[in-house]
Design a protein around this motif. Sequence first.
Motif, PDB file in Angstrom:
ATOM      1  N   GLU A  15      -2.603   7.982  11.899  1.00 26.07           N
ATOM      2  CA  GLU A  15      -1.203   8.351  12.171  1.00 26.07           C
ATOM      3  C   GLU A  15      -0.283   8.069  10.995  1.00 26.07           C
ATOM      4  OE1 GLU A  15      -0.054   7.379  16.563  1.00 26.07           O
ATOM      5  OE2 GLU A  15      -1.572   5.931  15.950  1.00 26.07           O
ATOM      6  N   ASN A  16      -0.668   7.138  10.133  1.00 22.75           N
ATOM      7  CA  ASN A  16       0.204   6.726   9.029  1.00 22.75           C
ATOM      8  C   ASN A  16      -0.249   7.221   7.661  1.00 22.75           C
ATOM      9  OD1 ASN A  16       2.071   4.912  10.501  1.00 22.75           O
ATOM     10  ND2 ASN A  16       0.235   3.694  10.885  1.00 22.75           N
ATOM     11  N   LEU A  17      -1.522   7.570   7.530  1.00 23.72           N
ATOM     12  CA  LEU A  17      -2.112   7.752   6.201  1.00 23.72           C
ATOM     13  C   LEU A  17      -1.435   8.843   5.381  1.00 23.72           C
ATOM     14  CD1 LEU A  17      -4.305   6.934   4.164  1.00 23.72           C
ATOM     15  CD2 LEU A  17      -5.771   8.680   5.213  1.00 23.72           C
ATOM     16  N   GLU A  18      -1.309  10.027   5.925  1.00 21.11           N
ATOM     17  CA  GLU A  18      -0.771  11.122   5.119  1.00 21.11           C
ATOM     18  C   GLU A  18       0.654  10.830   4.655  1.00 21.11           C
ATOM     19  OE1 GLU A  18      -0.155  15.974   5.006  1.00 21.11           O
ATOM     20  OE2 GLU A  18      -1.094  15.043   6.760  1.00 21.11           O
ATOM     21  N   ALA A  19       1.478  10.343   5.561  1.00 20.03           N
ATOM     22  CA  ALA A  19       2.861  10.048   5.188  1.00 20.03           C
ATOM     23  C   ALA A  19       2.915   8.983   4.097  1.00 20.03           C
ATOM     24  CB  ALA A  19       3.646   9.592   6.413  1.00 20.03           C
ATOM     25  N   MET A  20       2.059   7.966   4.202  1.00 18.77           N
ATOM     26  CA  MET A  20       2.048   6.917   3.176  1.00 18.77           C
ATOM     27  C   MET A  20       1.602   7.465   1.829  1.00 18.77           C
ATOM     28  SD  MET A  20       2.526   3.928   1.998  1.00 18.77           S
ATOM     29  CE  MET A  20       2.909   2.872   3.393  1.00 18.77           C
ATOM     30  N   LEU A  21       0.524   8.228   1.811  1.00 17.17           N
ATOM     31  CA  LEU A  21       0.035   8.757   0.542  1.00 17.17           C
ATOM     32  C   LEU A  21       1.073   9.659  -0.118  1.00 17.17           C
ATOM     33  CD1 LEU A  21      -3.720   9.517   1.307  1.00 17.17           C
ATOM     34  CD2 LEU A  21      -2.726   7.535   0.158  1.00 17.17           C
ATOM     35  N   ARG A  22       1.742  10.469   0.657  1.00 18.47           N
ATOM     36  CA  ARG A  22       2.766  11.347   0.072  1.00 18.47           C
ATOM     37  C   ARG A  22       3.970  10.533  -0.396  1.00 18.47           C
ATOM     38  NH1 ARG A  22       1.033  16.397   0.437  1.00 18.47           N
ATOM     39  NH2 ARG A  22      -0.372  16.973   2.137  1.00 18.47           N
ATOM     40  N   GLU A  88      -1.809  -4.612  -3.654  1.00 22.63           N
ATOM     41  CA  GLU A  88      -2.182  -4.619  -2.243  1.00 22.63           C
ATOM     42  C   GLU A  88      -0.973  -4.169  -1.440  1.00 22.63           C
ATOM     43  OE1 GLU A  88      -3.282  -8.363  -0.647  1.00 22.63           O
ATOM     44  OE2 GLU A  88      -4.400  -8.995  -2.400  1.00 22.63           O
ATOM     45  N   MET A  89      -1.202  -3.356  -0.421  1.00 24.56           N
ATOM     46  CA  MET A  89      -0.134  -3.080   0.538  1.00 24.56           C
ATOM     47  C   MET A  89      -0.732  -2.532   1.820  1.00 24.56           C
ATOM     48  SD  MET A  89       1.870   0.327  -0.891  1.00 24.56           S
ATOM     49  CE  MET A  89       3.115   0.253   0.397  1.00 24.56           C
ATOM     50  N   ASP A  90       0.029  -2.614   2.894  1.00 28.62           N
ATOM     51  CA  ASP A  90      -0.402  -2.095   4.183  1.00 28.62           C
ATOM     52  C   ASP A  90      -0.120  -0.600   4.266  1.00 28.62           C
ATOM     53  OD1 ASP A  90      -1.071  -4.678   4.834  1.00 28.62           O
ATOM     54  OD2 ASP A  90       0.706  -5.030   6.077  1.00 28.62           O
ATOM     55  N   CYS A  91      -0.900   0.075   5.108  1.00 26.33           N
ATOM     56  CA  CYS A  91      -0.750   1.521   5.265  1.00 26.33           C
ATOM     57  C   CYS A  91       0.231   1.890   6.368  1.00 26.33           C
ATOM     58  CB  CYS A  91      -2.122   2.129   5.570  1.00 26.33           C
ATOM     59  SG  CYS A  91      -2.175   3.935   5.587  1.00 26.33           S
ATOM     60  N   ASP A  92       0.764   0.912   7.091  1.00 29.49           N
ATOM     61  CA  ASP A  92       1.538   1.198   8.299  1.00 29.49           C
ATOM     62  C   ASP A  92       3.052   1.218   8.082  1.00 29.49           C
ATOM     63  OD1 ASP A  92       2.117  -1.454   7.902  1.00 29.49           O
ATOM     64  OD2 ASP A  92       1.098  -2.181   9.698  1.00 29.49           O
ATOM     65  N   PHE A  93       3.494   1.211   6.813  1.00 31.48           N
ATOM     66  CA  PHE A  93       4.904   1.245   6.439  1.00 31.48           C
ATOM     67  C   PHE A  93       5.635  -0.062   6.732  1.00 31.48           C
ATOM     68  CE2 PHE A  93       3.975   5.728   6.287  1.00 31.48           C
ATOM     69  CZ  PHE A  93       4.706   6.158   5.185  1.00 31.48           C
ATOM     70  N   SER A  94       4.896  -1.123   7.049  1.00 30.47           N
ATOM     71  CA  SER A  94       5.550  -2.429   7.102  1.00 30.47           C
ATOM     72  C   SER A  94       5.962  -2.860   5.700  1.00 30.47           C
ATOM     73  CB  SER A  94       4.636  -3.467   7.750  1.00 30.47           C
ATOM     74  OG  SER A  94       3.375  -3.503   7.128  1.00 30.47           O
ATOM     75  N   HIS A  95       5.259  -2.362   4.698  1.00 29.67           N
ATOM     76  CA  HIS A  95       5.658  -2.507   3.297  1.00 29.67           C
ATOM     77  C   HIS A  95       6.267  -1.177   2.855  1.00 29.67           C
ATOM     78  CE1 HIS A  95       2.130  -5.544   3.120  1.00 29.67           C
ATOM     79  NE2 HIS A  95       3.252  -6.164   3.406  1.00 29.67           N
ATOM     80  N   ASP A  96       7.431  -1.231   2.280  1.00 26.90           N
ATOM     81  CA  ASP A  96       8.167  -0.034   1.890  1.00 26.90           C
ATOM     82  C   ASP A  96       7.609   0.520   0.581  1.00 26.90           C
ATOM     83  OD1 ASP A  96      10.013   1.889   1.138  1.00 26.90           O
ATOM     84  OD2 ASP A  96      11.766   0.654   1.596  1.00 26.90           O
ATOM     85  N   PRO A  97       7.119   1.763   0.579  1.00 25.54           N
ATOM     86  CA  PRO A  97       6.618   2.351  -0.676  1.00 25.54           C
ATOM     87  C   PRO A  97       7.648   2.340  -1.804  1.00 25.54           C
ATOM     88  CG  PRO A  97       6.100   3.763   1.197  1.00 25.54           C
ATOM     89  CD  PRO A  97       7.012   2.685   1.715  1.00 25.54           C
TER      90      PRO A  97
END
Length: 236
Positions: A15-22, A88-97
Amino acid sequence: MPTAVVCLPTYNERENLEAMLRALGDKDVNVLVIDDNSPDGTGELADLLAEELDYVNVLHRPRKEGLGPAYLAGFRRALADGAELVLEMDCDFSHDPNDVPRLVAATADADVVLGSRYVTGGGVRDWGLVRRFISAGGSWYARVLLGAPVHDLTGGFKCYRRAVLESVDLDAVHSKGYAFQIETTYRALRAGFRVVEIPITFADREAGGSKMSRSIVAEAIWKVPALRLAALAGRF
């Protein structure tokens, strides 16, 4: 600009991967997705996105073994591929890209940069009292027992210079859960590297499930004094 690789461990993060990668696409970093054979198809989606996005690579692991082993595998791959900085960072947007460039920039004057919830300007969002107590208490517990001048030892948003990961004995790191964050930072400090904290706001995930468990908390409780005793015995 030094080559920077974001290690992004995933287990059921479709659910989070594509948005995080982009979201990481304009941050001048490469991304290594480390998928532990997610049953929800995260690994397959990562492969599809890697075909489209030239800054994305994927490392598939056969099974879920915990955060620590996933990161260690990612570190080794990133170093082998020539990374000068490893994040290192989380994929769930708890860390702001959007904070990634700040961590990278801070390595100009540091060997390890921690995105910290517990320094001036840092904080958490959308957490209840119990979770706040566990997190802040865990960092305080580790800081006091280890005598480490770091406020957010349990944080998982970090950037290492290559020399740190080459100097620390990665084969000796056996922590599986969030104790991994404590152990790697402590080992870097013991090796004489400069660790700095920059403020971040940690937000609770909006999609997917938390990976926190009682066993992860228990590991951190016993691992901290074990690390201190190992250091006092001169084992690192």
